[in-house]
Design a protein around this motif. Structure first.
Motif, PDB file in Angstrom:
ATOM      1  N   ARG A  96      -2.480  13.120  -8.917  1.00 35.24           N
ATOM      2  CA  ARG A  96      -2.916  14.415  -8.366  1.00 35.24           C
ATOM      3  C   ARG A  96      -2.929  14.401  -6.847  1.00 35.24           C
ATOM      4  NH1 ARG A  96      -8.316  15.099  -9.489  1.00 35.24           N
ATOM      5  NH2 ARG A  96      -8.095  17.206  -8.676  1.00 35.24           N
ATOM      6  N   TYR A  97      -2.986  13.206  -6.250  1.00 34.89           N
ATOM      7  CA  TYR A  97      -3.047  13.065  -4.792  1.00 34.89           C
ATOM      8  C   TYR A  97      -1.691  12.627  -4.270  1.00 34.89           C
ATOM      9  CZ  TYR A  97      -7.988  12.926  -5.984  1.00 34.89           C
ATOM     10  OH  TYR A  97      -9.222  13.222  -6.490  1.00 34.89           O
ATOM     11  N   GLN A  98      -1.148  13.399  -3.317  1.00 31.70           N
ATOM     12  CA  GLN A  98       0.172  13.075  -2.770  1.00 31.70           C
ATOM     13  C   GLN A  98       0.219  13.364  -1.277  1.00 31.70           C
ATOM     14  OE1 GLN A  98       3.604  14.473  -5.021  1.00 31.70           O
ATOM     15  NE2 GLN A  98       2.200  15.184  -6.617  1.00 31.70           N
ATOM     16  N   LEU A  99       1.075  12.623  -0.587  1.00 36.18           N
ATOM     17  CA  LEU A  99       1.405  12.907   0.803  1.00 36.18           C
ATOM     18  C   LEU A  99       2.830  13.432   0.788  1.00 36.18           C
ATOM     19  CD1 LEU A  99      -0.068   9.759   2.605  1.00 36.18           C
ATOM     20  CD2 LEU A  99      -1.194  11.930   2.070  1.00 36.18           C
ATOM     21  N   LEU A 100       2.992  14.733   0.862  1.00 36.34           N
ATOM     22  CA  LEU A 100       4.303  15.359   0.713  1.00 36.34           C
ATOM     23  C   LEU A 100       5.031  15.542   2.044  1.00 36.34           C
ATOM     24  CD1 LEU A 100       3.416  18.051  -1.991  1.00 36.34           C
ATOM     25  CD2 LEU A 100       4.467  15.797  -2.321  1.00 36.34           C
ATOM     26  N   GLY A 101       4.327  15.322   3.147  1.00 37.82           N
ATOM     27  CA  GLY A 101       4.939  15.465   4.461  1.00 37.82           C
ATOM     28  C   GLY A 101       5.741  14.223   4.824  1.00 37.82           C
ATOM     29  N   ALA A 102       6.311  14.246   6.017  1.00 36.75           N
ATOM     30  CA  ALA A 102       7.105  13.118   6.525  1.00 36.75           C
ATOM     31  C   ALA A 102       6.145  12.081   7.109  1.00 36.75           C
ATOM     32  CB  ALA A 102       8.104  13.602   7.564  1.00 36.75           C
ATOM     33  N   ILE A 103       5.759  11.109   6.305  1.00 41.45           N
ATOM     34  CA  ILE A 103       4.787  10.096   6.714  1.00 41.45           C
ATOM     35  C   ILE A 103       5.244   9.385   7.987  1.00 41.45           C
ATOM     36  CG2 ILE A 103       3.642   7.949   6.044  1.00 41.45           C
ATOM     37  CD1 ILE A 103       3.893   8.919   3.111  1.00 41.45           C
ATOM     38  N   ALA A 104       6.515   9.007   8.041  1.00 42.00           N
ATOM     39  CA  ALA A 104       7.049   8.273   9.198  1.00 42.00           C
ATOM     40  C   ALA A 104       7.063   9.128  10.468  1.00 42.00           C
ATOM     41  CB  ALA A 104       8.447   7.750   8.898  1.00 42.00           C
ATOM     42  N   GLN A 105       6.890  10.452  10.336  1.00 41.12           N
ATOM     43  CA  GLN A 105       6.803  11.338  11.495  1.00 41.12           C
ATOM     44  C   GLN A 105       5.348  11.706  11.813  1.00 41.12           C
ATOM     45  OE1 GLN A 105       9.985  11.711   9.723  1.00 41.12           O
ATOM     46  NE2 GLN A 105      10.415  10.554  11.578  1.00 41.12           N
ATOM     47  N   GLY A 106       4.404  11.086  11.116  1.00 44.03           N
ATOM     48  CA  GLY A 106       2.993  11.302  11.399  1.00 44.03           C
ATOM     49  C   GLY A 106       2.329  12.395  10.599  1.00 44.03           C
ATOM     50  N   ASN A 107       3.035  12.979   9.614  1.00 46.65           N
ATOM     51  CA  ASN A 107       2.433  14.002   8.767  1.00 46.65           C
ATOM     52  C   ASN A 107       1.850  13.318   7.532  1.00 46.65           C
ATOM     53  OD1 ASN A 107       1.693  16.066   7.061  1.00 46.65           O
ATOM     54  ND2 ASN A 107       3.587  17.225   7.319  1.00 46.65           N
ATOM     55  N   VAL A 108       0.540  13.149   7.542  1.00 44.96           N
ATOM     56  CA  VAL A 108      -0.136  12.475   6.427  1.00 44.96           C
ATOM     57  C   VAL A 108      -1.117  13.434   5.745  1.00 44.96           C
ATOM     58  CG1 VAL A 108       0.184  10.113   7.243  1.00 44.96           C
ATOM     59  CG2 VAL A 108      -1.748  11.433   8.103  1.00 44.96           C
ATOM     60  N   SER A 109      -0.737  14.718   5.690  1.00 45.71           N
ATOM     61  CA  SER A 109      -1.560  15.730   5.034  1.00 45.71           C
ATOM     62  C   SER A 109      -1.675  15.420   3.548  1.00 45.71           C
ATOM     63  CB  SER A 109      -0.945  17.112   5.240  1.00 45.71           C
ATOM     64  OG  SER A 109      -0.860  17.414   6.613  1.00 45.71           O
ATOM     65  N   LEU A 110      -2.874  15.589   3.012  1.00 56.14           N
ATOM     66  CA  LEU A 110      -3.146  15.271   1.610  1.00 56.14           C
ATOM     67  C   LEU A 110      -3.009  16.513   0.746  1.00 56.14           C
ATOM     68  CD1 LEU A 110      -4.244  13.289  -0.578  1.00 56.14           C
ATOM     69  CD2 LEU A 110      -6.534  14.115   0.032  1.00 56.14           C
ATOM     70  N   THR A 111      -2.154  16.443  -0.271  1.00 53.81           N
ATOM     71  CA  THR A 111      -2.011  17.524  -1.238  1.00 53.81           C
ATOM     72  C   THR A 111      -2.702  17.107  -2.525  1.00 53.81           C
ATOM     73  OG1 THR A 111       0.077  18.242  -0.262  1.00 53.81           O
ATOM     74  CG2 THR A 111      -0.355  18.941  -2.526  1.00 53.81           C
ATOM     75  N   ILE A 112      -3.606  17.962  -2.991  1.00 50.52           N
ATOM     76  CA  ILE A 112      -4.341  17.714  -4.237  1.00 50.52           C
ATOM     77  C   ILE A 112      -3.920  18.791  -5.220  1.00 50.52           C
ATOM     78  CG2 ILE A 112      -6.589  17.416  -5.332  1.00 50.52           C
ATOM     79  CD1 ILE A 112      -7.762  16.993  -2.517  1.00 50.52           C
ATOM     80  N   SER A 113      -3.414  18.369  -6.362  1.00 50.58           N
ATOM     81  CA  SER A 113      -2.977  19.338  -7.375  1.00 50.58           C
ATOM     82  C   SER A 113      -3.984  19.394  -8.519  1.00 50.58           C
ATOM     83  CB  SER A 113      -1.590  18.965  -7.902  1.00 50.58           C
ATOM     84  OG  SER A 113      -1.611  17.683  -8.470  1.00 50.58           O
ATOM     85  N   ASN A 114      -3.905  20.482  -9.284  1.00 50.41           N
ATOM     86  CA  ASN A 114      -4.752  20.676 -10.458  1.00 50.41           C
ATOM     87  C   ASN A 114      -6.229  20.475 -10.107  1.00 50.41           C
ATOM     88  OD1 ASN A 114      -5.181  21.347 -13.120  1.00 50.41           O
ATOM     89  ND2 ASN A 114      -4.895  19.240 -13.850  1.00 50.41           N
ATOM     90  N   LEU A 115      -6.704  21.248  -9.135  1.00 51.99           N
ATOM     91  CA  LEU A 115      -8.076  21.105  -8.648  1.00 51.99           C
ATOM     92  C   LEU A 115      -9.108  21.254  -9.762  1.00 51.99           C
ATOM     93  CD1 LEU A 115      -8.019  23.163  -5.329  1.00 51.99           C
ATOM     94  CD2 LEU A 115      -8.147  20.685  -5.581  1.00 51.99           C
ATOM     95  N   THR A 116     -10.174  20.511  -9.621  1.00 49.93           N
ATOM     96  CA  THR A 116     -11.336  20.625 -10.505  1.00 49.93           C
ATOM     97  C   THR A 116     -12.561  20.899  -9.629  1.00 49.93           C
ATOM     98  OG1 THR A 116     -11.975  18.296 -10.396  1.00 49.93           O
ATOM     99  CG2 THR A 116     -10.329  18.907 -12.065  1.00 49.93           C
TER     100      THR A 116
END
Length: 158
Positions: A96-116
């Motif tokens: 459910r937890y993913q880093l979908l941004g470009a990690i190597a470019q410094g985008n470490v935004s956290l995406t949480i799916s199927n929220l509870t």
């Protein structure tokens, strides 16, 4: 020196010493209070997907980072959700937890799916920077909004 002068001198020394010690303690306390660069709130509803933003400047190179549940502690993350080595995810507690941004470019935004409802609360993005107490820390509060339910007396027509 008379007894009265000696007593007055001791009181002045004690007052100065106590004040200096108090100033030192306060300075140390302020040094160790974690600096928070932002306190953003993000809203989502049960079953939704949300992204908690976190970016850092990679001009000094990429570095390790973590997301944790709860406020940022003095070091690392508490209740770690996801970690990277600066280029890829090295630990994740759930898909459910993913880093979908470009990690190597410094985008470490956290995406949480199927929220509870249990996802509501503080999250800490900590990017480890060289040197003492230089880490980038961003704290985000995730608010889960109520999902409007259909009233029981609602009749569907066909």
């Amino acid at each position: 020196m008379t007894d009265q002068c000696a007593a007055h001198s001791r009181v002045r020394y004690h007052s100065y010493h106590t004040m200096s010690l108090h100033t030192l303690r306060l300075s140390l306390l302020l040094l160790f209070i974690p600096a928070v660069t932002s306190n953003d709130h993000v809203r989502g509803s049960v079953y939704d997907t949300v992204t908690l933003p976190c970016n850092y400047d990679i001009s000094g190179g990429t570095t390790t980072m973590c997301w944790g549940k709860g406020l940022c502690p003095m070091f690392k993350c508490s209740d770690i959700i996801i970690e990277t080595d600066g280029s890829k995810v090295t630990k994740r507690v759930s898909d459910r937890y993913q880093l979908l941004g470009a990690i190597a470019q410094g985008n470490v935004s956290l995406t949480i799916s199927n929220l509870t409802e249990e996802d509501e609360g503080w999250y800490c993005c900590r990017v480890e920077m060289p040197g003492w107490f230089n880490d980038l820390k961003k704290e985000k509060y995730l608010r889960i909004q109520d999902v409007e339910e259909c009233p029981d007396d609602l009749e569907l027509s066909t």
